[in-house]
Design an enzyme around this catalytic site. Structure first.
Site, PDB file in Angstrom:
ATOM      1  N   PRO A   2       0.819  -1.203   0.000  1.00  0.00           N
ATOM      2  CA  PRO A   2       0.000   0.000   0.000  1.00  0.00           C
ATOM      3  C   PRO A   2       0.852   1.252   0.000  1.00  0.00           C
ATOM      4  O   PRO A   2       1.641   1.470   0.913  1.00  0.00           O
ATOM      5  CB  PRO A   2      -0.780  -0.106   1.316  1.00  0.00           C
ATOM      6  CG  PRO A   2      -0.393  -1.398   1.934  1.00  0.00           C
ATOM      7  CD  PRO A   2       0.916  -1.781   1.340  1.00  0.00           C
ATOM      8  N   GLU A   3       0.708   2.023  -1.017  1.00  0.00           N
ATOM      9  CA  GLU A   3       1.275   3.352  -0.998  1.00  0.00           C
ATOM     10  C   GLU A   3       0.112   4.302  -0.717  1.00  0.00           C
ATOM     11  O   GLU A   3      -0.998   3.852  -0.445  1.00  0.00           O
ATOM     12  CB  GLU A   3       1.952   3.669  -2.337  1.00  0.00           C
ATOM     13  CG  GLU A   3       3.184   2.796  -2.552  1.00  0.00           C
ATOM     14  CD  GLU A   3       4.101   3.320  -3.631  1.00  0.00           C
ATOM     15  OE1 GLU A   3       4.130   4.535  -3.858  1.00  0.00           O
ATOM     16  OE2 GLU A   3       4.793   2.503  -4.251  1.00  0.00           O
TER      17      GLU A   3
END
Length: 271
Positions: A2-3
């Site tokens: 997850p960015e």
DNA sequence: CTGGTGACCTGGCTGC
DNA sequence: TGCAGCCAGGTCACCA
């Protein structure tokens, strides 16, 4: 995994389903994720209400009727909200159960995520207080980037991935933004011109915005809070495309290792 | 202060 | 098939 866009997508997915709900119980099934889970967390969360939820960088902050809960998804964390309790599977490390029967459940294969109780003001917490500006906020622009790149010898990609410089830009979007701005990832930060900085800040903003609109990037197994995949992968121009032709000029994309991360760039389009 | 590296943890893939 | 080795979206803690 997850960015920033994936965290934002997750936050949007869970927010409306948990807002104003009261916590009935907290059930951890692991002693620790990245750090040990506070032993008082059960007691701390009991009967608290979720007043609001927000994002700071890649952190999710739940503001409770008293105190706050800090959640980080690490590399492989996912949050899901559902109303039919199922038997927790392997890697489903904790549940927050609400009084109305709904559950917020955390899954994380690699256990790099975090769950931290905060009693003070969240922005003074050591994990948050040194974070740089939000890349989608007003204080992040070419002028800011120009000022922080002066005198910095480290490569520009390393710099924009430093959460204390600008928060939320991870490996995928750093690669993408540098391509969009036409700047080589190994270029020394101090060598960037004012124009470079304006292009790059705009590219970061654009890349992240588009990824959020697409619902995040799915590489291996990212899914949002509703278990739908993100659709940004088809928009990726350089990440995961090492040695393939540049979509702009056809040149063979360079694949290098920089700061221990996969780095891809076009030797023709990026200078 | 700055910048680079190791460590955390698990699963999937590659190649012998 | 088996298995060792390598790699992965993050980032803190530590060291030079």
């Amino acid at each position: 995994m997850p960015e920033l866009p994936e965290v934002e997508t997750t936050l949007r997915g869970i927010s409306k389903k948990i807002l104003n709900k009261q916590i009935n119980s907290f059930e951890p099934r692991t002693e620790k994720l990245r750090w040990p889970i506070n032993k008082n967390l059960k007691k701390f969360l009991k009967n608290k209400k979720v007043c609001s939820a927000e994002r700071r960088g890649k952190y999710i902050i739940l503001n409770l009727s008293k105190g706050h809960l800090l959640i980080h998804l690490g590399m492989s964390g996912k949050l899901r909200v559902f109303n039919k309790p199922t038997e927790p599977k392997k890697h489903e490390h904790w549940d927050i159960n609400f009084t109305d029967g709904w559950t917020l459940r955390y899954t994380d294969i690699r256990k790099f995520g975090a769950l931290i109780k905060i009693d003070t003001k969240p922005d003074q917490h050591k994990l948050l207080k040194n974070l740089g500006p939000e890349p989608l906020g007003n204080s992040f622009n070419g002028e800011y980037l120009f000022s922080v790149t002066r005198k910095k010898t480290r490569p520009i990609k390393n710099l924009i991935m430093d959460a204390n410089v600008v928060t939320g830009v991870g490996n995928i979007y750093a690669n993408e933004a540098l391509f969009l701005a036409g700047i080589r990832p190994r270029k020394q930060s101090r060598r960037l011109s004012k124009t470079n900085c304006e292009d790059l800040s705009r590219a970061i903003r654009q890349t992240l915005t588009e990824a959020i609109e697409a619902g995040g990037t799915t590489l291996k197994d990212y899914t949002n809070a509703s278990e739908a995949p993100g659709y940004f992968k088809k928009e990726l121009r350089v990440y995961d495309r090492g040695n393939l032709p540049c979509l702009t000029c056809g040149a063979k994309l360079k694949l290098i290792k920089q700061a221990n991360r996969q780095t891809v760039y076009c030797p023709v389009c990026q200078n």
